[in-house]
Write a protein that holds these residues in place. Structure first.
Motif, PDB file in Angstrom:
ATOM      1  N   ASP A   9      33.281  79.811  98.025  1.00 48.41           N
ATOM      2  CA  ASP A   9      33.973  79.687  97.196  1.00 48.41           C
ATOM      3  C   ASP A   9      33.585  79.626  95.688  1.00 48.41           C
ATOM      4  N   SER A  10      34.582  80.617  94.744  1.00 50.39           N
ATOM      5  CA  SER A  10      34.696  81.229  93.915  1.00 50.39           C
ATOM      6  C   SER A  10      33.390  80.527  92.773  1.00 50.39           C
TER       7      SER A  10
ATOM      8  N   GLU B 198      24.242  75.452  92.672  1.00 50.97           N
ATOM      9  CA  GLU B 198      25.074  75.294  93.632  1.00 50.97           C
ATOM     10  C   GLU B 198      24.627  74.578  94.555  1.00 50.97           C
ATOM     11  N   VAL B 199      24.223  75.885  95.096  1.00 50.39           N
ATOM     12  CA  VAL B 199      23.409  76.567  96.499  1.00 50.39           C
ATOM     13  C   VAL B 199      22.109  76.348  96.609  1.00 50.39           C
ATOM     14  N   ALA B 200      21.403  76.126  97.366  1.00 49.81           N
ATOM     15  CA  ALA B 200      20.109  76.858  97.814  1.00 49.81           C
ATOM     16  C   ALA B 200      20.093  77.469  99.228  1.00 49.81           C
ATOM     17  N   ALA B 201      19.864  78.330 100.137  1.00 47.20           N
ATOM     18  CA  ALA B 201      19.495  79.111 101.166  1.00 47.20           C
ATOM     19  C   ALA B 201      18.316  79.534 101.709  1.00 47.20           C
ATOM     20  N   GLY B 202      18.397  79.232 103.042  1.00 49.17           N
ATOM     21  CA  GLY B 202      16.857  79.872 103.303  1.00 49.17           C
ATOM     22  C   GLY B 202      15.869  78.702 104.695  1.00 49.17           C
ATOM     23  N   VAL B 203      15.288  79.118 104.779  1.00 55.42           N
ATOM     24  CA  VAL B 203      14.955  78.223 106.314  1.00 55.42           C
ATOM     25  C   VAL B 203      14.863  77.049 106.534  1.00 55.42           C
TER      26      VAL B 203
ATOM     27  N   ARG C 244      32.145  86.047 100.064  1.00 58.26           N
ATOM     28  CA  ARG C 244      33.414  86.852  99.794  1.00 58.26           C
ATOM     29  C   ARG C 244      33.428  86.104  98.523  1.00 58.26           C
ATOM     30  N   ARG C 245      33.519  84.925  97.920  1.00 56.82           N
ATOM     31  CA  ARG C 245      34.156  84.669  96.762  1.00 56.82           C
ATOM     32  C   ARG C 245      32.647  84.331  95.742  1.00 56.82           C
ATOM     33  N   ALA C 246      31.537  83.377  97.177  1.00 54.76           N
ATOM     34  CA  ALA C 246      30.691  82.870  96.167  1.00 54.76           C
ATOM     35  C   ALA C 246      30.125  84.006  95.887  1.00 54.76           C
ATOM     36  N   SER C 247      29.202  83.651  94.691  1.00 55.52           N
ATOM     37  CA  SER C 247      27.939  84.841  93.887  1.00 55.52           C
ATOM     38  C   SER C 247      26.525  84.162  94.417  1.00 55.52           C
TER      39      SER C 247
END
Length: 246
Positions: free
Chosen positions: A121-122, A166-171, A143-146
């Protein structure tokens, strides 16, 4: 399996096997607190390979996957341990995966995000380790999130908190550990990707060397040695890749 002299020369042209170890993925490698040396499943696999090549092993320790990729592609390391990705595949040949791990999202307890479909989401900013497998994947998928890139994967949680992202990505295992250290966080349980961990060498090392490495990994999976290493190092949440995965 054993390696012939030509393959050994292709894989270890300096007479030693120079292996880059990425400490940014704690599932595969860490620093032994008693010796200060790298330890973990990738270290053990590299040591086993060096023994079969009848050369000594030398470790080049880095803190990010992108640095490990650079070391193998520029020839300062002979071998690395990577998540399979088509971008990396431009110059690196991968074995079949030996281990599968999950990439997940971490959010705050009060976040409205409950499943993966809500992340793109943007108004969402997603922290990732620059050049990591999930950075490469999410760069194609979102496509929309930074995407907010930080120097290393272990630094993701600090950037997520300090910048109010807003979000953390990882293992998954790393994020679960982070959630235990920092109150008020929760994991989005459904993985957004399965990370296929493989051994990798520069394609210029030749087809024979690459094929022998592939057979080496296949043998270690079939013999139960990869499973034994996961057990030995107390790694939970990772699984041995299927025999014919590629």
């Amino acid at each position: 399996m054993n390696f012939n002299e030509a393959v050994a020369t292709a894989l270890a042209p300096t007479g030693k096997l120079r292996v880059t170890i990425n400490l940014g993925n704690p599932i595969l490698a860490n620093t032994d607190q008693s010796t200060g040396r790298p330890s973990g499943i990738s270290v053990d696999l590299a040591t086993e390979l060096a023994q079969r090549l009848e050369v000594r092993v030398e470790f080049l320790v880095v803190d990010a996957a992108a640095k490990a990729v650079d070391a193998v592609t520029n020839g300062s390391a002979d071998l690395g341990f990577f998540a399979i990705d088509p971008v990396r595949g431009a110059g690196i040949a991968f074995t079949p995966p030996y281990v599968l791990i999950e990439g997940c999202y971490l959010v705050r307890q009060n976040s409205p995000i409950r499943d993966n479909s809500q992340v793109d989401d943007s108004h969402n900013r997603v922290a990732v380790g620059a050049g990591s497998a999930y950075d490469l994947f999410l760069s194609r998928e979102l496509r929309r999130a930074s995407i907010i890139r930080v120097p290393t994967s272990p630094a993701v949680i600090e950037a997520f908190i300090e910048q109010g992202l807003e979000v953390a990505a990882g293992v998954k295992q790393q994020l679960l550990s982070d959630a235990r250290r920092y109150p008020g966080l929760r994991l989005v349980e459904e993985p957004f990707m399965t990370i296929q961990q493989a051994m990798g060498v520069a394609k210029v090392r030749g087809d024979a060397a690459i094929q022998c490495l592939r057979e080496f990994v296949a043998e270690l999976k079939a013999s139960g040695q990869v499973y034994a290493l996961l057990t030995r190092h107390g790694i939970h949440g990772a699984t041995v890749a299927p025999p014919h995965s590629c």
